[in-house]
Design a protein around this motif. Structure first.
Motif, PDB file in Angstrom:
ATOM      1  N   ALA A 229       0.829  -1.201   0.000  1.00  0.00           N
ATOM      2  CA  ALA A 229       0.000   0.000   0.000  1.00  0.00           C
ATOM      3  C   ALA A 229       0.868   1.257   0.000  1.00  0.00           C
ATOM      4  O   ALA A 229       0.560   2.242  -0.670  1.00  0.00           O
ATOM      5  CB  ALA A 229      -0.930   0.000   1.210  1.00  0.00           C
TER       6      ALA A 229
ATOM      7  N   ARG B   3      -0.276   6.958  -2.910  1.00  0.00           N
ATOM      8  CA  ARG B   3      -0.702   6.494  -1.594  1.00  0.00           C
ATOM      9  C   ARG B   3       0.264   6.914  -0.503  1.00  0.00           C
ATOM     10  O   ARG B   3      -0.148   7.236   0.619  1.00  0.00           O
ATOM     11  CB  ARG B   3      -0.852   4.974  -1.598  1.00  0.00           C
TER      12      ARG B   3
ATOM     13  N   HIS C 203      -7.331   4.788  -4.090  1.00  0.00           N
ATOM     14  CA  HIS C 203      -6.151   4.676  -3.234  1.00  0.00           C
ATOM     15  C   HIS C 203      -6.524   4.656  -1.754  1.00  0.00           C
ATOM     16  O   HIS C 203      -5.888   3.959  -0.963  1.00  0.00           O
ATOM     17  CB  HIS C 203      -5.175   5.811  -3.538  1.00  0.00           C
TER      18      HIS C 203
ATOM     19  N   GLN D 110      -7.387   1.183  -0.976  1.00  0.00           N
ATOM     20  CA  GLN D 110      -6.201   0.333  -0.843  1.00  0.00           C
ATOM     21  C   GLN D 110      -5.593   0.509   0.555  1.00  0.00           C
ATOM     22  O   GLN D 110      -5.243  -0.471   1.212  1.00  0.00           O
ATOM     23  CB  GLN D 110      -5.147   0.709  -1.888  1.00  0.00           C
TER      24      GLN D 110
END
Lengths: 118, 118
Positions: free
Chosen positions: A12, A18, A52, A55
């Motif tokens: 991640a 991110r 994102h 995620q």
DNA sequence: TCCATATTTCCAATATCGTGGAAATATGGA
DNA sequence: TCCATATTTCCACGATATTGGAAATATGGA
């Protein structure tokens, strides 16, 4: 922290957008930040940001709460500390506590706990 | 550590096989381990292992030296410490030293340095 | 109820990753 | 020089990730 959790967290964070989002939330502290404001700060299309954030959420690195029409995202400091602990777990001939891994809880400096993670 | 270096290191570690390889090398310490022995321990085809060792090398997480016909791979502790420092850089309202990030240099416990990474 | 705002879900296109067989390369020894 | 060993490079396949437009969903206010 289990291996699969560590991999999820690492994957991640191993992505520019991110990493930016997470670091912004780490700086924002426990108050967090609404999704819209994150997108504004980082200049991201809403669909991209949403992807994102999902995620990061699935990796356990952020959570959110609703406030009116806004979703407020917050960094999950425990997950980050767990990841640091996992990465250093095999250091120092197995004596991880000898490394003195630091922890951050996102609140004021006076609240920061010293010493190794449990 | 720069953002792109951090992303490269995170991406390298965010993969089961590579995480296994890196942790094995972290445990092996500064002596390192020949590629063949890594592959034997983790039961990896040579091409697969070579690919992942390359990824780790490009990410700066391992180096190697030749010894006869063997290439001895070694964990790059400085890179791991740099990554830990980067991840916690934005904690604690910017006062990273307050977190007391631990460092490991891969040698005996008596050599472990305490205190924040520079 | 109707509208504006905040955010997510759906979707398709492109790019990158992980794998391992087979061949190539490097080293050391006979 | 010739062979065995250690490791890498080449290649192609299937799987997964990233992106963002457009449509859908949720909330609050008039």
């Amino acid at each position: 922290m289990e291996k699969l959790d560590a991999i999820a967290a690492l994957a991640a964070l191993a992505q520019g957008t991110r990493l930016d989002v997470f670091r912004l939330l780490v700086q924002a502290g426990t108050d967090g930040m609404p999704a819209g404001q994150i997108g504004e700060r980082l200049d991201l299309p809403s669909a991209t940001l949403s992807f994102h954030l999902n995620q990061l959420r699935h990796a356990g690195l952020v959570t959110f709460r609703r406030e009116g029409r806004s979703l407020i995202y917050v960094a999950e400091y425990a997950a980050m500390n767990g990841l640091l602990a996992y990465l250093t777990e095999n250091c120092c001939q197995g004596d991880a506590s000898a490394c003195g891994i630091g922890v951050c809880d996102g609140s004021a400096l006076i609240n920061i706990k010293k010493g190794p993670v449990q």
